[in-house]
Every structure is written in structure tokens, then in C-alpha cells.
Design an enzyme around this catalytic site. Structure first.
Site: not given
Length: 670
Positions: A65, A189
Site C-alpha cells: 500500500h 505506521c
């Protein structure tokens, strides 16, 4: 708002064998559907994200992603692989691959949908239904959470639901038991799309299984809502599962804390909960006044002092550079418009004529001078910040300002920053009653540390440093002949050794420090440093143009950009080439940089602007000779890198054409 995923974005028979091929196959579906505008650009962003941390998860899941400017709207493509694809998960290949694409400015609603998906991936019934899906539309509907696919999900869920049914009998006993252990957690993240929310879901489920209350603050792309301060105050322990800086980390000071990467929160939440409980039982708490110095993030506790010192100094220099660029270029422009006597112009606050160029030049000079005046305090302040976080800022800035007051200059600011950081660290080691901890970073530490740093700078180390600074300035002023050429070559080597790294920054900071009180010698140093710093990217650009077959397609593309980067004095433009082939690129760059630095000094070129590359050539003394020096160094570096790469290619070709003895034996045996 378009649907996040459609049947066209589903491939239930993904035939790719590598993660790059899988990402490409799914990305091509996004391009076809109009969700991605540039396939190669988007894949480069996916690869860059993958390089930060593998995106494979336990349970056969891969979630490549990224956020990208090439994405028109938040989109998800799903592929199912029969053979499995390695995404770096500890338990092996992934058969369920989700390619998540978010635009650079994705809205909160869509990002919330993506976070919901990330949480669903921790549900075995959800992943089981995806593995058994037979049609793309059914899989897409399941991922979207549409009603028509609620029934297929019900069967896998039925079995887990039956097991907890036997547990309510234990609840009455739990009510009379002591309050459960309470944990607050942060997950984050780099992208803030998937791992952030999966770690949160994993920790919450593990907490339920262990009878522990877990409250998670997800610091993701959709923003974050801070945990209730009272909840944090009442917490028995803290888990920080993150790969980027935790915002407002100081809230958790003084509590048992486990600090790990975000994937640990996904893969082993039960261990983290057990670890924080053990720390609480031992009474082990985090340091009261440290909130995680950004430049120490990722550092090993065993790092040598020299490594940490380099990080602290680099922090100060990196924060100083914007002031250098703004202030220095304004001053240089002022000299270009109004001449070198513009520094004697009266204050524009008292005398400014709108139609006179000299007034505008004076305005630029006086603004630039103010900005330039922050160089030493900013350097000192952020060196101290690198050592001791925010409590180091006040004594660091004070020490830097005092360095200017006593004429200790750049060296004084550097020493002041180190002293300020060390003083704050020493104060933080002193045992403080809990009732006073709240005022320590706001009142006590700034007060005491400023007094100590001021005393040391005024009465102990300041005068010797000022004398050393004066001696260095006088030495630069008297540089001529062979000494100047040797210094130019040395500075050129430093600028090109690590291409924007510590040695590069030391040479650059040395040159900029001389501009605070410019003289003929310091202006020559500035010219040599900038000229040498332009050589590596220009040389790589020229080499890819002259002998493109020696470079990969990606390097040839980088070479096009390197022309502009080199001309703009951005030495980092050569990093992609050095990273791919350091043993040939770096020595070649250093040789060219040394030649350019030496020639610039030999030609007597001067420069008052600290940045700008060829765009400030009109401000350079001896501009034609200056360009000749840059051209000479560029040609030397280009010739060397082509020679070295050519020899390597010839060697590799020769090896390939000559069968190895083992190959010959196999042929005979066959």
C-alpha cells in the site's frame, strides 16, 4: 463517492510469482478503471513503501500500500494466489493480496473505510470467506461490507461465537474481583493506512483474551483522537507500536512502557501485554522527561558515542540550513542589486524610497541579515534538542546567542549546543519528587540549564573558543598559493565523499560559518564548497548521456533529473547512483570534487551566497573561471566512472563467455 473496490479490481486467479509482479498486475486493473493515472509512478511509490518495511502479515496476507499523487481516489484491488507470494511475513507466503492505493490528500471518510478493512483482516472468518469466494463480485461485496454477502460470512463466524457462550458464568466473579490491568497504546505506521489499524485491532483482541483493558489511539492518515488524559493518568502500562514518531509521547512518561515496531503489535500482541505487565510488577518505568528524541529513533543502545555525536551535530546543521538559504540568498541578491556598500545603508524602517532600487536592495539585505543572525543560535539550539529533546531548546538557543555576543561564532555555537544538551541530560538524571515533575520541563530545567550554560560560555569556555575562531578567520584571510589549493581539494573531497551526509555537512557548515564575518578567504572557501558539491550529480548526468548502456533504465531516468539537481547545488542528486554502485561512483565523484575545489581556490573565485548553484553565477567573483572549474571536475568524474563501469562490464562479459571448470565437467558428464 465511487466504490472502494469493484469486481473489475478483483483477481481470484492471480498468477504472479513475486510481490513486484503481483503489485503490477493489480495496479494495471486500477489503471484500467481510471483510479491510477501513471502506472510506473504509482508502482515506484508502492516499492518505496515496501522498502521501508515488508507488508506481509501472519495468516497468509500481503497488504502492499502507499499514498501517491498518481491515485485519483482511494482504491483497493484484491488478488488471490494459489501458489502464494512472499511479502516478507514470518510464517511464509501470502495467498490473499490487497493493494491499497490512497491519494496524497485522501479524505477522512475513505481512509476510515480502509482502516475498517485493516481491522477485518484480523478476523479469520473474514479471510476464510475470501478464500472460499468463487466470483469477483462476491469478493468485492464482502470487502465492501455489503448486505448480499452477509450470509456466506455467517458460517465461519458461527463456530467462534459458540465458544465464548460458555464464559458468561465467569463474569459475576470478575465483577467482584479487583479492577483489571489497564493499558493505553499508540499504533502508527509510515503510511498510516493499514498496519496502524491492524495493530490496534490485534492489541484489543489480545487484551480481551487476557482479561486486560486496552485502549488504543491510532495515529493514522485520517488524523487521530487523543486518548482521554484521565485514561492515560489511570493506565497501568503503555504499549507504543510504531514506525514513525509518536505524537505527544511525553504524556506517557513515568509509566511502564513497551516500545516496539508496529508489526510487533500485529504479530505478537499477547507477548507485548505480558511484557508490560511484567514491567509494572517490577516497578520499571520510562524516563520522566524524555519523549523520544527523533534523531535517536532507530538507534541501538550500543551505538558508539561518535555515532550519536554525529546525529546530534547533523540535527543542528539540518535545522540551520533553511536559515542559511533564506538569509544568504537575500543578502546575495541585495549585493547584486545595490552593490557591496549596501551593508552601510540606513535602516529601511526610517528611510525607504519606493522608486529607488537601493532601498529595495537595503530591504533585502536587512531581512537577510536578520535571518542570518539566527544561524548560530539555531545550530546550538537544535544540537541540544538532538541530545535532550525539547528541554534542550532554551539553553541551546541561549548558548548560541551568547556565542555571538562573545564573538565565538560558528565553533562557539557548536560547543554551546553540546554543553546545553549535556547539562539538560544531567539535570534529568536527578531524582525528582513526582509532585514537581509537571513543572520540570517548563520552569526548572530551562532556568537551571540556562544559568549553567551562560556561566560556562561567559567565564569558562567562551574566550578560548573566541580566540580559536579569530585565529581560524585570520588563517582563512591569509590563504594563498599552495595552501589555498590544498584546502580547496580537501573541501572538495569532503563534499563528495558522502553526498549530503555528515562530512558533506561539516564542510558546508564550515563554509557558511565564514559568511557571518566575510573576508576574502572565507568567500573563496564558500565558492569552492559549492562548486565541488555540484560535481557529483552533474557527472552522473553526463555519464548517463555519454554512455547510457553502462547504466540501468532507472539510472538513465535519474540522470535526466541530475542535470537540474547538480546545477542547483543539490549534491544528493547523485545518491541513487552511489547507492547502486558505491565503489565506482564515490571515488569518481571525490576525484572530480577535489579537482573543482582546488581549481576554484587557484582561480581566486569568491561567493557571498551560500546556495543557488548556477543561478547565483552573477554573484560570483571570476564567474567564467568558476564555471571552468566545475566543468573540469565534472569531466574528470564522468571519465572515471565510465572507465570503472566499463572495466566491470568487460570483466563480467569475459567471465560469462568463458565457461567455469564446473560447467565444463557437467557438459562432459551429460
Amino acid at each position: 463517492m465511487s466504490e472502494l473496490i469493484t469486481a473489475e479490481l478483483v483477481d481470484l486467479d492471480l498468477s504472479a510469482e513475486t510481490k513486484d509482479a503481483a503489485a503490477r498486475a493489480l495496479a494495471e486493473r486500477m489503471v484500467t478503471s481510471g483510479r491510477v493515472t501513471d502506472l510506473e509512478g504509482f508502482l515506484a511509490d508502492v516499492a518505496a513503501r515496501e522498502a521501508q518495511m515488508p507488508t506481509g502479515l501472519d495468516g497468509g496476507i500481503g497488504i502492499p500500500h502507499c499514498r501517491s499523487v498518481h491515485v485519483t481516489e482511494p482504491t483497493l484491488a484484491f488478488g488471490r494466489s494459489a501458489s502464494g507470494i512472499d511479502f516478507g511475513a514470518p510464517d511464509g507466503p501470502a495467498d490473499l493480496i490487497f493493494l491499497i492505493a490512497a491519494p496524497a490528500g485522501g479524505d477522512a471518510d475513505h481512509l476510515s473505510i480502509l482502516s475498517t478493512l485493516a481491522r477485518h483482516l484480523m478476523d479469520e472468518s473474514f479471510t476464510g470467506a475470501l478464500r472460499s469466494a468463487t466470483e469477483g463480485e462476491a469478493a468485492a461485496a464482502l470487502i465492501r461490507g455489503d448486505e448480499p454477502v452477509a450470509e456466506p460470512v455467517a458460517e465461519p463466524v458461527a463456530e467462534p461465537v459458540a465458544e465464548p457462550a460458555a464464559e458468561p458464568a465467569a463474569e459475576p466473579a470478575a465483577e467482584s474481583a479487583p479492577a483489571p490491568f489497564r493499558i493505553v497504546a499508540i499504533t502508527s505506521c509510515p503510511t498510516g493506512i493499514a498496519h496502524t489499524y491492524m495493530a490496534a485491532e490485534s492489541l484489543e483482541k489480545a487484551g480481551q483474551a487476557a482479561g486486560v483493558e486496552v485502549f488504543v489511539e491510532t495515529q493514522g492518515s485520517a488524523g487521530f483522537k487523543r486518548l482521554d488524559p484521565q485514561l492515560v493518568a489511570d493506565a497501568d502500562g503503555v504499549i507504543l507500536a510504531h514506525d514513525v514518531e509518536v505524537r505527544d509521547k511525553e504524556r506517557f512518561a513515568g509509566k511502564p512502557t513497551v516500545d516496539v515496531g508496529v508489526k510487533a503489535g500485529i504479530n505478537r500482541p499477547a507477548e507485548l501485554i505480558a511484557e508490560v505487565r511484567e514491567k509494572a510488577e517490577r516497578g520499571e518505568v520510562s524516563a520522566p522527561a524524555r519523549s523520544g528524541v527523533p534523531m535517536d529513533r532507530g538507534a541501538d543502545a550500543t551505538d558508539r558515542f561518535a555515532t550519536r555525536l554525529r546525529k546530534w551535530l547533523m540535527t543542528g546543521v539540518s535545522y540551520m540550513v533553511p536559515f542559511v538559504a533564506a538569509g544568504g540568498l537575500l543578502i546575495a541578491l541585495a549585493f547584486a542589486i545595490g552593490g557591496y556598500t549596501i551593508n552601510k545603508a540606513p535602516s529601511v524602517a526610517e528611510h525607504f524610497i519606493w522608486t529607488e532600487s537601493t532601498s529595495w536592495a537595503a530591504l533585502l539585505f536587512q531581512i537577510g541579515s536578520v535571518a542570518f543572525g539566527f544561524l548560530v543560535p539555531v545550530l546550538a539550539g537544535f544540537i541540544a534538542y538532538g541530545m535532550a529533546d525539547r528541554p534542550g531548546l532554551v539553553p541551546g538557543f541561549v548558548g548560541g546567542a551568547l556565542a555571538l555576543t562573545i564573538n565565538a561564532g560558528f565553533l562557539g555555537g557548536l560547543i554551546a549546543g553540546l554543553i546545553a544538551g549535556a547539562v539538560v541530560l544531567a539535570i534529568q538524571r536527578v531524582g525528582i519528587p513526582p509532585v514537581l515533575r509537571g513543572i520540570m520541563p517548563v520552569v526548572v530545567i530551562p532556568l537551571i540549564s540556562s544559568v549553567i550554560v551562560g556561566f560556562l560560555m561567559f567565564l569558562v569556555v567562551g574566550k578560548p573558543i573566541a580566540a580559536l575562531q579569530k585565529g581560524l578567520t585570520d588563517w582563512l584571510s591569509g590563504l594563498s598559493g599552495a595552501n589555498a589549493i590544498i584546502l580547496g581539494a580537501l573541501l572538495g573531497l569532503m563534499m563528495c565523499f558522502d553526498l549530503g551526509g555528515p562530512l558533506n555537512k561539516v564542510a558546508y557548515a564550515f563554509a557558511v560559518g565564514g559568511l557571518a564575518n566575510p573576508n576574502e578567504g572565507s568567500l573563496k572557501v564558500m565558492a569552492a564548497v559549492m562548486a565541488a558539491g555540484m560535481v557529483p550529480p552533474l557527472a552522473m548526468a553526463l555519464a548517463t548521456t555519454v554512455r547510457g548502456r553502462l547504466f540501468t533504465k532507472a539510472e538513465r531516468e535519474n540522470g535526466k533529473a541530475a542535470w537540474v539537481l547538480g546545477a542547483s547545488f543539490i549534491t544528493e542528486g547523485a545518491i541513487p547512483f552511489a547507492a547502486a554502485d558505491p565503489l565506482r561512483v564515490i571515488p569518481s565523484a571525490m576525484a572530480g570534487g577535489a579537482v573543482t575545489g582546488a581549481l576554484s581556490m587557484a582561480f581566486g573565485c569568491t561567493l557571498r551566497a551560500p546556495h543557488g548553484g548556477i543561478f547565483v553565477v552573477p554573484l560570483i567573483g571570476q564567474p567564467l573561471l568558476y564555471l571552468l572549474a566545475i566543468a573540469a571536475g565534472t569531466v574528470v568524474s564522468t571519465a572515471l566512472v565510465i572507465l570503472l563501469k566499463g572495466l566491470r562490464k568487460a570483466s563480467a562479459t569475459g567471465s560469462a563467455d568463458t565457461p567455469a571448470p564446473e560447467d565444463a565437467e557437467v557438459t562432459v558428464a551429460a
